[in-house]
Design a protein around this motif. Structure first.
Motif, mmCIF file in Angstrom:
data_model
loop_
_atom_site.group_PDB
_atom_site.id
_atom_site.type_symbol
_atom_site.label_atom_id
_atom_site.label_comp_id
_atom_site.label_asym_id
_atom_site.label_seq_id
_atom_site.Cartn_x
_atom_site.Cartn_y
_atom_site.Cartn_z
ATOM 1 N N LEU A 1 0.799 -1.227 0.000
ATOM 2 C CA LEU A 1 0.000 0.000 0.000
ATOM 3 C C LEU A 1 0.832 1.277 0.000
ATOM 4 O O LEU A 1 0.278 2.365 0.055
ATOM 5 C CB LEU A 1 -0.968 -0.013 1.179
ATOM 6 N N SER A 2 2.146 1.145 -0.095
ATOM 7 C CA SER A 2 2.973 2.333 -0.319
ATOM 8 C C SER A 2 3.156 2.607 -1.805
ATOM 9 O O SER A 2 3.742 3.614 -2.194
ATOM 10 C CB SER A 2 4.345 2.174 0.348
ATOM 11 N N VAL A 3 2.625 1.718 -2.647
ATOM 12 C CA VAL A 3 2.734 1.847 -4.105
ATOM 13 C C VAL A 3 1.367 2.222 -4.665
ATOM 14 O O VAL A 3 0.387 1.490 -4.492
ATOM 15 C CB VAL A 3 3.219 0.521 -4.731
ATOM 16 N N SER B 1 6.146 13.422 16.471
ATOM 17 C CA SER B 1 6.604 12.896 15.199
ATOM 18 C C SER B 1 5.461 12.628 14.209
ATOM 19 O O SER B 1 4.321 13.045 14.410
ATOM 20 C CB SER B 1 7.449 11.643 15.434
ATOM 21 N N THR B 2 5.795 11.947 13.131
ATOM 22 C CA THR B 2 4.842 11.804 12.032
ATOM 23 C C THR B 2 3.801 10.716 12.277
ATOM 24 O O THR B 2 2.707 10.769 11.695
ATOM 25 C CB THR B 2 5.580 11.524 10.711
ATOM 26 N N TYR B 3 4.114 9.718 13.114
ATOM 27 C CA TYR B 3 3.119 8.683 13.407
ATOM 28 C C TYR B 3 1.907 9.316 14.088
ATOM 29 O O TYR B 3 0.761 9.053 13.728
ATOM 30 C CB TYR B 3 3.733 7.604 14.299
ATOM 31 N N SER B 4 2.154 10.157 15.067
ATOM 32 C CA SER B 4 1.080 10.864 15.756
ATOM 33 C C SER B 4 0.292 11.731 14.779
ATOM 34 O O SER B 4 -0.941 11.761 14.821
ATOM 35 C CB SER B 4 1.664 11.737 16.872
ATOM 36 N N ALA B 5 0.989 12.422 13.891
ATOM 37 C CA ALA B 5 0.315 13.296 12.932
ATOM 38 C C ALA B 5 -0.574 12.484 11.988
ATOM 39 O O ALA B 5 -1.716 12.879 11.685
ATOM 40 C CB ALA B 5 1.351 14.086 12.124
ATOM 41 N N CYS B 6 -0.076 11.336 11.521
ATOM 42 C CA CYS B 6 -0.881 10.485 10.630
ATOM 43 C C CYS B 6 -2.131 9.983 11.333
ATOM 44 O O CYS B 6 -3.232 10.007 10.772
ATOM 45 C CB CYS B 6 -0.042 9.296 10.160
ATOM 46 N N GLY C 1 -0.125 -0.645 8.385
ATOM 47 C CA GLY C 1 0.715 0.434 8.904
ATOM 48 C C GLY C 1 2.023 -0.099 9.435
ATOM 49 O O GLY C 1 2.212 -1.307 9.590
ATOM 50 N N PHE C 2 2.929 0.809 9.714
ATOM 51 C CA PHE C 2 4.211 0.444 10.315
ATOM 52 C C PHE C 2 4.741 1.653 11.066
ATOM 53 O O PHE C 2 4.271 2.784 10.869
ATOM 54 C CB PHE C 2 5.212 -0.043 9.263
ATOM 55 N N ASP D 1 11.587 6.898 3.642
ATOM 56 C CA ASP D 1 10.831 6.062 4.579
ATOM 57 C C ASP D 1 9.660 6.841 5.161
ATOM 58 O O ASP D 1 8.568 6.298 5.341
ATOM 59 C CB ASP D 1 11.736 5.571 5.712
ATOM 60 N N GLU D 2 9.899 8.124 5.458
ATOM 61 C CA GLU D 2 8.825 8.954 6.013
ATOM 62 C C GLU D 2 7.695 9.142 4.988
ATOM 63 O O GLU D 2 6.511 9.119 5.341
ATOM 64 C CB GLU D 2 9.371 10.314 6.448
ATOM 65 N N VAL D 3 8.052 9.320 3.741
ATOM 66 C CA VAL D 3 7.035 9.488 2.692
ATOM 67 C C VAL D 3 6.244 8.196 2.525
ATOM 68 O O VAL D 3 5.005 8.218 2.393
ATOM 69 C CB VAL D 3 7.692 9.914 1.367
ATOM 70 N N ARG D 4 6.938 7.068 2.551
ATOM 71 C CA ARG D 4 6.251 5.768 2.444
ATOM 72 C C ARG D 4 5.312 5.567 3.638
ATOM 73 O O ARG D 4 4.189 5.074 3.491
ATOM 74 C CB ARG D 4 7.298 4.652 2.385
ATOM 75 N N HIS D 5 5.761 5.986 4.809
ATOM 76 C CA HIS D 5 4.953 5.914 6.035
ATOM 77 C C HIS D 5 3.672 6.737 5.870
ATOM 78 O O HIS D 5 2.569 6.276 6.196
ATOM 79 C CB HIS D 5 5.824 6.465 7.172
ATOM 80 N N LEU D 6 3.797 7.945 5.329
ATOM 81 C CA LEU D 6 2.640 8.807 5.101
ATOM 82 C C LEU D 6 1.689 8.191 4.076
ATOM 83 O O LEU D 6 0.461 8.228 4.249
ATOM 84 C CB LEU D 6 3.118 10.181 4.629
ATOM 85 N N ARG D 7 2.233 7.617 3.031
ATOM 86 C CA ARG D 7 1.390 7.019 1.991
ATOM 87 C C ARG D 7 0.557 5.867 2.535
ATOM 88 O O ARG D 7 -0.630 5.745 2.214
ATOM 89 C CB ARG D 7 2.266 6.522 0.836
ATOM 90 N N VAL D 8 1.177 5.011 3.345
ATOM 91 C CA VAL D 8 0.449 3.851 3.873
ATOM 92 C C VAL D 8 -0.620 4.284 4.867
ATOM 93 O O VAL D 8 -1.778 3.855 4.790
ATOM 94 C CB VAL D 8 1.424 2.854 4.521
ATOM 95 N N HIS D 9 -0.253 5.164 5.806
ATOM 96 C CA HIS D 9 -1.176 5.522 6.880
ATOM 97 C C HIS D 9 -2.273 6.485 6.442
ATOM 98 O O HIS D 9 -3.407 6.375 6.910
ATOM 99 C CB HIS D 9 -0.403 6.138 8.053
#
Length: 253
Positions: free
Chosen positions: A60-62, A145-150, A88-89, A102-110
């Protein structure tokens, strides 16, 4: 029988959602990157509960693979009655030290994948009814951090979408667990008693999913499993952000 599509279904909360929904008689579409784990779980659920289980491997990051899953959600010939956005991860909390890809991939998945699948789900479910469950986190109520924001985005959007589309028969629920015994935390080396997280703060996956499904059935916009985390979330509304952010550095939820 109703059909539920679950992302991140190969382990952790996703697998537990699959087990509990199959026990209720729901047919399933299981989505994750690892085909072997999905096929093993699918075989278990078919044998134990006699339900139909479809396996759909996707990263789901693609974007193209998200589009393929969204197409399945939109399939009017084989409608999806419940969508569980669970994939998620986690990443280390030090944003500046993380690889930006990695951060962009994290945003895409979440965020992006969840948004695209919700869009497909709501368009498909409007008028006939359906439920969307977004697995968020109590981290979405604090700043770190970005996990909280997502997760904060997922909670806020779920609140709005539940209010907006419940009139069309579609409910949207953000399930917000705290620390939970799953592979998500163990992959990051986080276990009870480590990083200052006491054993009392850990939840079991079956409880999280059971309470999340119950609240989704009631049409609640936000589900916070367990009384202890309900109290913690209530406190975040009155405590200074600097204090809650400091406490949050101890672990990941």
């Amino acid at each position: 029988m109703p059909t539920a599509l679950i992302t991140g279904a190969s382990a952790g909360l996703g697998a537990e959602f699959a087990r509990q929904l199959a026990a209720k008689g729901a047919d399933l579409v299981l989505v994750a990157r690892g085909a072997e784990a999905l096929e093993t779980l699918a075989a278990e659920l078919r044998t134990r509960h006699g339900v139909a289980v479809e396996v759909l491997t996707a990263d789901l990051s693609v974007e193209a693979e998200v589009a393929r899953v969204a197409e399945r959600v939109s399939d009017a010939g084989h409608p999806i009655d419940m969508l569980v956005n669970n994939a998620g991860f986690g990443l280390p909390l030090q944003f500046a030290d993380n690889d930006i890809d990695d951060e962009v991939r994290h945003l895409r998945v979440h965020v992006e994948a969840s948004m695209r699948l919700m869009h497909a789900g709501i368009r498909s479910m409007r008028g006939r009814g359906g439920r969307i469950v977004n697995v968020a986190s109590v981290a979405g109520f604090i700043s770190r951090s970005t996990y909280s924001a997502c997760k904060g985005w997922l909670i806020g959007f779920s609140r709005w979408a539940n209010s907006e589309y419940s009139r069309d028969g579609v409910t949207v629920t953000a399930v917000c667990p705290g620390f939970t015994h799953t592979a998500f935390h163990s992959r990051m080396g986080l276990e009870p008693g480590r990083e200052g997280v006491p054993a009392l703060m850990w939840l079991d996956a079956p409880l999280v999913v059971r309470e999340g499904l119950r609240d989704a059935a009631r049409g609640k916009a936000v589900s916070i499993p367990s009384l202890r985390y309900k109290v913690i979330v209530a406190l975040t509304r009155v405590l200074p952000g600097s204090l809650t952010a400091g406490v949050a550095r101890r672990g990941r939820v």
